[in-house]
Design a protein around this motif. Structure first.
Motif, PDB file in Angstrom:
ATOM      1  N   ILE A   1       0.847  -1.204   0.000  1.00 45.54           N
ATOM      2  CA  ILE A   1       0.000   0.000   0.000  1.00 45.54           C
ATOM      3  C   ILE A   1       0.880   1.250   0.000  1.00 45.54           C
ATOM      4  O   ILE A   1       0.613   2.203  -0.730  1.00 45.54           O
ATOM      5  CB  ILE A   1      -0.969  -0.013   1.192  1.00 45.54           C
ATOM      6  N   GLY A   2       1.922   1.244   0.793  1.00 46.93           N
ATOM      7  CA  GLY A   2       2.838   2.385   0.829  1.00 46.93           C
ATOM      8  C   GLY A   2       3.540   2.598  -0.502  1.00 46.93           C
ATOM      9  O   GLY A   2       3.697   3.732  -0.961  1.00 46.93           O
ATOM     10  N   LEU A   3       3.976   1.521  -1.125  1.00 46.89           N
ATOM     11  CA  LEU A   3       4.650   1.620  -2.422  1.00 46.89           C
ATOM     12  C   LEU A   3       3.710   2.143  -3.497  1.00 46.89           C
ATOM     13  O   LEU A   3       4.087   3.008  -4.299  1.00 46.89           O
ATOM     14  CB  LEU A   3       5.197   0.250  -2.819  1.00 46.89           C
ATOM     15  N   ILE A   4       2.485   1.651  -3.510  1.00 45.01           N
ATOM     16  CA  ILE A   4       1.493   2.130  -4.482  1.00 45.01           C
ATOM     17  C   ILE A   4       1.177   3.604  -4.234  1.00 45.01           C
ATOM     18  O   ILE A   4       1.097   4.399  -5.176  1.00 45.01           O
ATOM     19  CB  ILE A   4       0.224   1.265  -4.434  1.00 45.01           C
ATOM     20  N   GLY A   5       1.034   3.995  -2.967  1.00 44.46           N
ATOM     21  CA  GLY A   5       0.777   5.406  -2.646  1.00 44.46           C
ATOM     22  C   GLY A   5       1.923   6.305  -3.057  1.00 44.46           C
ATOM     23  O   GLY A   5       1.713   7.394  -3.594  1.00 44.46           O
ATOM     24  N   PHE A   6       3.149   5.855  -2.840  1.00 45.15           N
ATOM     25  CA  PHE A   6       4.320   6.640  -3.241  1.00 45.15           C
ATOM     26  C   PHE A   6       4.376   6.798  -4.761  1.00 45.15           C
ATOM     27  O   PHE A   6       4.607   7.897  -5.269  1.00 45.15           O
ATOM     28  CB  PHE A   6       5.596   5.977  -2.730  1.00 45.15           C
ATOM     29  N   ALA A   7       4.168   5.690  -5.485  1.00 44.24           N
ATOM     30  CA  ALA A   7       4.203   5.748  -6.948  1.00 44.24           C
ATOM     31  C   ALA A   7       3.109   6.670  -7.483  1.00 44.24           C
ATOM     32  O   ALA A   7       3.343   7.456  -8.403  1.00 44.24           O
ATOM     33  CB  ALA A   7       4.049   4.343  -7.533  1.00 44.24           C
ATOM     34  N   TRP A   8       1.921   6.616  -6.886  1.00 46.75           N
ATOM     35  CA  TRP A   8       0.821   7.475  -7.323  1.00 46.75           C
ATOM     36  C   TRP A   8       1.148   8.942  -7.077  1.00 46.75           C
ATOM     37  O   TRP A   8       0.893   9.801  -7.928  1.00 46.75           O
ATOM     38  CB  TRP A   8      -0.462   7.063  -6.596  1.00 46.75           C
ATOM     39  N   THR A   9       1.735   9.239  -5.912  1.00 44.76           N
ATOM     40  CA  THR A   9       2.111  10.617  -5.592  1.00 44.76           C
ATOM     41  C   THR A   9       3.159  11.134  -6.573  1.00 44.76           C
ATOM     42  O   THR A   9       3.076  12.272  -7.046  1.00 44.76           O
ATOM     43  CB  THR A   9       2.650  10.707  -4.153  1.00 44.76           C
ATOM     44  N   GLN A  10       4.147  10.304  -6.886  1.00 48.94           N
ATOM     45  CA  GLN A  10       5.181  10.709  -7.844  1.00 48.94           C
ATOM     46  C   GLN A  10       4.576  10.950  -9.225  1.00 48.94           C
ATOM     47  O   GLN A  10       4.934  11.918  -9.904  1.00 48.94           O
ATOM     48  CB  GLN A  10       6.267   9.634  -7.930  1.00 48.94           C
ATOM     49  N   TRP A  11       3.671  10.080  -9.633  1.00 55.66           N
ATOM     50  CA  TRP A  11       3.032  10.227 -10.943  1.00 55.66           C
ATOM     51  C   TRP A  11       2.243  11.527 -11.021  1.00 55.66           C
ATOM     52  O   TRP A  11       2.330  12.258 -12.001  1.00 55.66           O
ATOM     53  CB  TRP A  11       2.123   9.019 -11.186  1.00 55.66           C
ATOM     54  N   ARG A  12       1.469  11.828  -9.932  1.00 58.10           N
ATOM     55  CA  ARG A  12       0.679  13.070  -9.911  1.00 58.10           C
ATOM     56  C   ARG A  12       1.576  14.302  -9.959  1.00 58.10           C
ATOM     57  O   ARG A  12       1.295  15.258 -10.672  1.00 58.10           O
ATOM     58  CB  ARG A  12      -0.167  13.122  -8.631  1.00 58.10           C
ATOM     59  N   THR A  13       2.668  14.267  -9.189  1.00 60.85           N
ATOM     60  CA  THR A  13       3.580  15.417  -9.150  1.00 60.85           C
ATOM     61  C   THR A  13       4.215  15.650 -10.511  1.00 60.85           C
ATOM     62  O   THR A  13       4.267  16.786 -10.996  1.00 60.85           O
ATOM     63  CB  THR A  13       4.681  15.193  -8.093  1.00 60.85           C
ATOM     64  N   ARG A  14       4.672  14.597 -11.147  1.00 56.96           N
ATOM     65  CA  ARG A  14       5.303  14.755 -12.472  1.00 56.96           C
ATOM     66  C   ARG A  14       4.292  15.204 -13.520  1.00 56.96           C
ATOM     67  O   ARG A  14       4.614  15.995 -14.399  1.00 56.96           O
ATOM     68  CB  ARG A  14       5.946  13.443 -12.900  1.00 56.96           C
ATOM     69  N   ARG A  15       3.071  14.723 -13.399  1.00 56.64           N
ATOM     70  CA  ARG A  15       2.028  15.122 -14.345  1.00 56.64           C
ATOM     71  C   ARG A  15       1.717  16.605 -14.188  1.00 56.64           C
ATOM     72  O   ARG A  15       1.568  17.326 -15.181  1.00 56.64           O
ATOM     73  CB  ARG A  15       0.784  14.282 -14.110  1.00 56.64           C
ATOM     74  N   ARG A  16       1.627  17.066 -12.931  1.00 56.06           N
ATOM     75  CA  ARG A  16       1.369  18.491 -12.682  1.00 56.06           C
ATOM     76  C   ARG A  16       2.491  19.363 -13.226  1.00 56.06           C
ATOM     77  O   ARG A  16       2.251  20.395 -13.852  1.00 56.06           O
ATOM     78  CB  ARG A  16       1.245  18.740 -11.181  1.00 56.06           C
ATOM     79  N   LEU A  17       3.737  18.964 -12.975  1.00 55.24           N
ATOM     80  CA  LEU A  17       4.877  19.741 -13.465  1.00 55.24           C
ATOM     81  C   LEU A  17       4.902  19.769 -14.996  1.00 55.24           C
ATOM     82  O   LEU A  17       5.188  20.804 -15.587  1.00 55.24           O
ATOM     83  CB  LEU A  17       6.188  19.153 -12.930  1.00 55.24           C
ATOM     84  N   HIS A  18       4.586  18.645 -15.623  1.00 52.31           N
ATOM     85  CA  HIS A  18       4.570  18.589 -17.075  1.00 52.31           C
ATOM     86  C   HIS A  18       3.475  19.495 -17.627  1.00 52.31           C
ATOM     87  O   HIS A  18       3.676  20.202 -18.620  1.00 52.31           O
ATOM     88  CB  HIS A  18       4.346  17.145 -17.535  1.00 52.31           C
ATOM     89  N   ASN A  19       2.296  19.495 -16.997  1.00 48.37           N
ATOM     90  CA  ASN A  19       1.193  20.355 -17.440  1.00 48.37           C
ATOM     91  C   ASN A  19       1.536  21.830 -17.272  1.00 48.37           C
ATOM     92  O   ASN A  19       1.194  22.651 -18.093  1.00 48.37           O
ATOM     93  CB  ASN A  19      -0.084  20.011 -16.697  1.00 48.37           C
ATOM     94  N   GLN A  20       2.222  22.180 -16.179  1.00 50.29           N
ATOM     95  CA  GLN A  20       2.620  23.573 -15.964  1.00 50.29           C
ATOM     96  C   GLN A  20       3.641  24.018 -17.011  1.00 50.29           C
ATOM     97  O   GLN A  20       3.579  25.145 -17.507  1.00 50.29           O
ATOM     98  CB  GLN A  20       3.204  23.756 -14.570  1.00 50.29           C
TER      99      GLN A  20
END
Length: 54
Positions: A31-50
């Motif tokens: 669960i922790g690994l999946i949560g970490f991967a999801w957080t990283q994916w969201r952060t990179r997606r936001r930075l790419h969109n910006q």
């Protein structure tokens, strides 16, 4: 320490140990690994969109 009485003659003793909480630990780690991967994916997606907007 544990003692076991055995009959005289040939005997086979098998010791087995199961780690308490192993399943819960593996589940929590996944669960922790999946949560970490999801957080990283969201952060990179936001930075790419910006960067795309700028």
């Amino acid at each position: 320490m544990m003692g076991v009485q055995l009959p005289k003659g040939h005997a086979t003793v098998k010791l087995a140990y199961k780690v308490p909480g192993l399943t819960a630990g593996i589940l929590a780690s996944l669960i922790g690994l999946i949560g970490f991967a999801w957080t990283q994916w969201r952060t990179r997606r936001r930075l790419h969109n910006q960067q795309s907007v700028d």
